[in-house]
Design an enzyme around this catalytic site. Structure first.
Site, PDB file in Angstrom:
ATOM      1  N   ASP A 232      17.539  12.993 -30.797  1.00 28.57           N
ATOM      2  CA  ASP A 232      17.528  13.432 -32.203  1.00 28.57           C
ATOM      3  C   ASP A 232      16.306  14.280 -32.552  1.00 28.57           C
ATOM      4  O   ASP A 232      16.276  14.928 -33.599  1.00 28.57           O
ATOM      5  CB  ASP A 232      17.532  12.206 -33.133  1.00 28.57           C
TER       6      ASP A 232
ATOM      7  N   ASP B  28      16.951   8.007 -34.210  1.00 25.22           N
ATOM      8  CA  ASP B  28      15.994   7.109 -33.571  1.00 25.22           C
ATOM      9  C   ASP B  28      15.762   7.434 -32.105  1.00 25.22           C
ATOM     10  O   ASP B  28      14.815   6.938 -31.507  1.00 25.22           O
ATOM     11  CB  ASP B  28      16.454   5.647 -33.695  1.00 25.22           C
TER      12      ASP B  28
ATOM     13  N   ASP C 206      22.377   9.989 -37.591  1.00 25.82           N
ATOM     14  CA  ASP C 206      22.830   9.389 -36.347  1.00 25.82           C
ATOM     15  C   ASP C 206      23.544   8.084 -36.704  1.00 25.82           C
ATOM     16  O   ASP C 206      23.331   7.520 -37.773  1.00 25.82           O
ATOM     17  CB  ASP C 206      21.609   9.120 -35.457  1.00 25.82           C
TER      18      ASP C 206
END
Length: 900
Positions: A644, A640, A336
């Site tokens: 995700d 985070d 990410d």
């Protein structure tokens, strides 16, 4: 999990429908639902909560550690020895099996709690309109059609269509990955808009940062966006790790070979020699116990556990033992952007005035860094010589509602992140706005995209300060602040070119403008700033990359590991950050819309060819991870946000951020980074490769012990002679070498160049042909020497117990010297520096020597294991054979390095 019930008044794409139409579809009265109607809907749709996670029972978690074919063979051996009345053998075998299971049970820790982590994000209370009155109720009792009031600081209690907004901003990074709070409005958007672009929606579990609003509930519980992610997590199938698959295959093959050879050996003894049935059973059991590396599962677990401890010291908390090894196999890292590769702290990077451009040093909210002219290197800007720059920063500071504070040695922003970046910029320039008395304000609103304040400055003059979107301020400006000539006519094309340039670099661009106010003015209206503003300049703001992550990505590339960015942010921002970090050298990016249209086969190719994926949803991230795995990659996924979590669970290794990660993400992951630092991932991969090397060394060390013992038993049966080793003596050798010598290999430091070699290919054998050869070679070397010494000493009329004791010492000494061969898989161990590189090896040899002295001379050991005291000369023989083994294996390593 049962299929979710269809929601009442289901509405497809509510973000695409006007508020009035939504109200009609959901039958949401102006005075709110009645209590009876709300109760009826609640009975139909169910409570606004997510289903509880199913947890494994403690007994199931313990006994699953016995689910191993090698362990089953050992348990069968324990049963046979018990039936034959050999209780010491039975006790030792069972102790080894139980200790191994206990170690695995303790180190694995608790089961996953990903669904529980998501439930903790949900709002507890909601302010809802019922029967014409605003009342606070338990958020679980919300139903579709309820009108809910949203206020700054609260969590959104359900998915809802916004029907009223006032300066409403909602932080949605947990769902979208975007670092900045989203401006909300009541406008409808395209049906295919991504979650981050649905400005008329508020989603359950997100946080309201500023403003207020009213929304009509469109979905509750499992039907919300966060509920959909919850369902995805529950349905994601976790795949076995590469080493687990290899060890399972290795164990099955080894078990079949061992059992088959034990049966063959039994028939040889029965047909060709006069062994009794009891003796044959004991011999077969002795062979099985000798050949099975029963210490290997424990060494496997202990090695991983030690790796977990080392990783914890390097800020990577490993929740599951297997993950630390799998990291060593990783071929692709899917990361990410926000908070993982970047700091998740907005930072002003570039300033543009009519005269020139300037760079701002430092990252995050810490007021550290200087402002420099882009052509003058490290020299701090003198604001007396550049008053136009001071005016620009001054306006950004005065027209600002945020503050930055230092807490626990970390700078944090109170307020909107973008304004926090501007407040930090002012602190770097030493701009003090405390004496600018604010008289009136026009707050930021999404439809006009600017904020304005009326302030009394130091000399008593009234000034209007404005900051906002460049196009809005350019429309209202007639002049621009010049470096040398004061104010001059606005050159709009100049500013538009710079806005485009900064935007192409992934920066969020804000502009500033001023104008004098009328004497005595005490209010501020839109009409006061509709024209004749003086345009001061532009500020480019970005969520900056972590500097240390750039270096770590370079190391990963050197190690043959691909790094791919999968983010919910805009394509331009993603590409800009990707280029700066070295993830990509091109402008190529794939968006979520393109992923949505791609078939599975097309997606496999896209996942292979591209490194930047933008505007992605949780489903896109999950599909990309699956596509990469289908391409044969071992995937690590970092993140985070809740968005995700499904991909983290599916990945071979899920890595969550410990500081800014949500609880759901942490519980779905195998590894949690205590410092949110991408560098810790690179270090974890290095540790994983080292652990894999050490496990191979342990296998390469342990199996020749078992091979030598099995060879001794097999040879004795074929020759029809007394067993040189009894089953209980074999267990003694296996136990003491495993808990001393083999354990020392778990402390081996990384071999040189561990991060300069490519990842091992998925599916590659854990040993390979050259190491299988070495196991056979060393087994014959040590086993042959052991049986030769036994036969030779028996020919000299040495007693059977003394000859067996000497055979045990020969085996042990051969293994002790072979330990130093095993510490380097291919390199020579003869160099002095390498011989002393691992102090644990020498400690292990010293402990082993003490154990052997007890084995030989302690009366209780003689009783239990059938050993006998030896003369001094009997110690020289095993030591000499051990030294010979060491030199011969080093010669073999030299030859294989040259020829293979």
């Amino acid at each position: 999990m049962t299929a979710p019930q269809e929601p009442l008044y289901q509405t497809d794409n509510p973000h695409h429908i006007d508020p009035d139409q939504i109200i009609k579809q959901l039958d949401s009265p102006t005075k709110g639902l009645s209590q009876s109607e709300a109760q009826r809907r609640l009975e139909k749709v169910g409570y606004n909560r997510l289903p509880a996670a199913e947890k494994e029972g403690i007994l199931k978690r313990f006994f699953k550690h016995f689910h191993n074919l090698l362990i089953y063979v050992l348990l069968a051996a324990a049963l046979l020895t018990a039936l034959l009345g050999h209780w010491i053998d039975t006790g030792v075998i069972l102790a080894v099996v139980i200790i191994n299971a206990a170690i695995g049970f303790i180190q694995e820790g608790k089961a996953e709690e990903a669904l529980e982590g998501i439930r903790k994000m949900l709002s507890l209370q909601a302010l809802v309109l019922r029967e014409g009155r605003w009342v606070e109720i338990n958020a679980e009792e919300l139903v579709p059609g309820d009108r809910v009031k949203l206020r700054s600081g609260n969590r959104v209690p359900a998915d809802m269509r916004l029907i009223e907004t006032t300066h409403l901003q909602i932080e949605e990074s947990a769902l979208t990955g975007e670092s900045m709070a989203a401006d909300k409005s009541t406008a409808a958007v395209a049906a295919d808009a991504g979650i981050g672009d649905r400005y008329g929606m508020a989603f359950s579990g997100t946080l309201i940062t500023t403003g207020r609003g009213i929304g009509v509930v469109t979905a509750t519980g499992i039907h919300t966006e966060i509920g959909r992610i919850n369902t995805m997590i529950a349905e994601v199938e976790k795949i076995a790790t590469p080493l687990t698959r290899q060890m399972n295959s290795f164990g099955k093959l080894l078990s079949v070979v061992i059992v088959g050879m034990a049966v063959v050996m039994w028939f040889i003894g029965w047909f060709f020699h006069e062994y009794t049935v009891g003796e044959l059973f004991l011999s077969a059991i002795g062979f099985a116990v000798a050949a099975i590396p029963e210490g290997l599962p424990a060494i496997f677990t202990i090695t991983l556990a030690l790796g977990v401890q080392r990783m914890a010291r390097r800020n990577a908390i490993t929740r599951r033992l297997s993950a630390i090894e799998t990291l060593g196999s990783v071929t692709v890292i899917c990361s990410d952007k926000t908070g993982t590769l970047t700091r998740n702290e907005m930072t002003a990077r570039h300033l543009v005035t009519a005269g020139d451009s300037y760079e701002v040093g430092g990252t995050g909210y810490a007021p550290e860094g200087i402002i420099t002219h882009q052509d003058h290197g490290d020299k701090a800007l003198n604001f007396k010589e550049h008053p136009e720059v001071f005016n620009l920063i001054e306006t950004m500071a005065v027209c600002n509602d945020s503050e930055i504070v230092e807490k626990d040695q970390q700078w944090q922003v109170t307020g909107e992140p973008t304004e926090g970046a501007l407040r930090t910029l002012a602190a770097k320039a030493a701009v003090d706005d405390s004496h600018y008395e604010r008289v009136a304000t026009i707050p930021f609103e999404s439809h006009n995209k600017f904020m304005a304040t009326l302030n009394r400055v130091a000399d008593g003059e009234l000034m209007i300060f404005v900051k906002g979107a460049p196009d809005q301020l350019l429309d209202r400006s007639s002049f621009q602040r010049s470096t040398a000539n004061g104010d001059e006519p606005l050159d709009r094309s100049f500013w538009e070119d710079h806005v485009e340039k900064l935007s192409s670099q992934g920066l969020r661009v804000l502009a500033a403008a001023v104008r004098p106010a009328k004497e005595g003015q005490d209010a501020l209206n839109i009409s006061d700033i509709d024209s004749d503003l003086t345009f001061l300049g532009l500020v480019g703001i970005i969520d900056p990359p972590r500097p240390e992550a750039i270096n770590s990505i370079a190391i990963c590339h050197q190690a043959g590991i691909q790094v791919k960015m999968i983010t919910g942010d805009h394509a331009g921002t993603a590409v800009a950050i990707g280029r700066e970090m070295g993830i990509t050298e091109t402008d190529q990016v794939i968006t979520g819309t393109e992923l949505e249209k791609a078939s599975d086969e097309e997606l496999h190719q896209l996942a292979k060819d591209y490194n930047i994926f933008a505007r992605t949803s949780p489903e896109h991230k999950l599909r990309l991870v699956k596509a990469l795995q289908a391409n044969g990659e071992v995937v690590a996924m970092t993140g985070d946000g809740v968005n995700d979590a499904p991909a983290l669970k599916r990945a071979d290794v899920g890595i969550a951020m410990g500081i800014k990660g949500t609880e759901a993400t942490k519980e779905a992951a195998e590894v949690v980074l205590a410092d949110d630092n991408f560098t810790s991932i690179e270090r974890a991969i290095e540790e994983g490769r080292t652990i894999y090397d050490n496990l191979r060394k342990a296998i390469l060390f342990i199996l020749p012990t078992n091979g030598a013992e099995g060879l001794v038993i097999l040879t004795a049966i074929i020759l029809g002679i007394a067993l040189p080793l009894t089953p209980v003596q074999i267990l003694w050798v296996n136990m003491v070498t495993a808990v001393t010598l083999a354990l020392a290999l778990a402390f081996e430091p990384p071999e040189p160049g561990v991060m300069e070699r490519p990842p091992r290919q998925p599916g590659t054998s854990i040993l390979g042909g050259i190491f299988v050869w070495r196991i056979i070679f060393v087994s014959i070397l040590i086993g042959g020497a052991t049986i030769a010494i036994f036969l030779y000493e028996r020919s000299l009329d040495l007693s059977l117990d003394m000859a067996r004791t000497l055979a045990v010492n020969t085996l042990v000494c051969g293994q002790a010297f072979y330990l130093f061969n095993s510490r380097y898989l291919k390199r020579t161990s003869l160099k002095p520096g390498r011989l002393i590189a691992n102090p644990a090896a020498w400690v292990a040899v010293a402990v082993l020597a003490c154990f052997q002295l007890l084995f030989v001379y302690a009366p209780i050991m003689q009783l239990w294991f059938g050993s006998a005291p030896l003369e001094a000369r009997h110690w020289l023989i095993p030591l000499g054979i051990g030294a010979a083994v060491f030199l011969i294996v080093e010669a073999e390593k030299l030859l294989t390095r040259r020829w293979l």
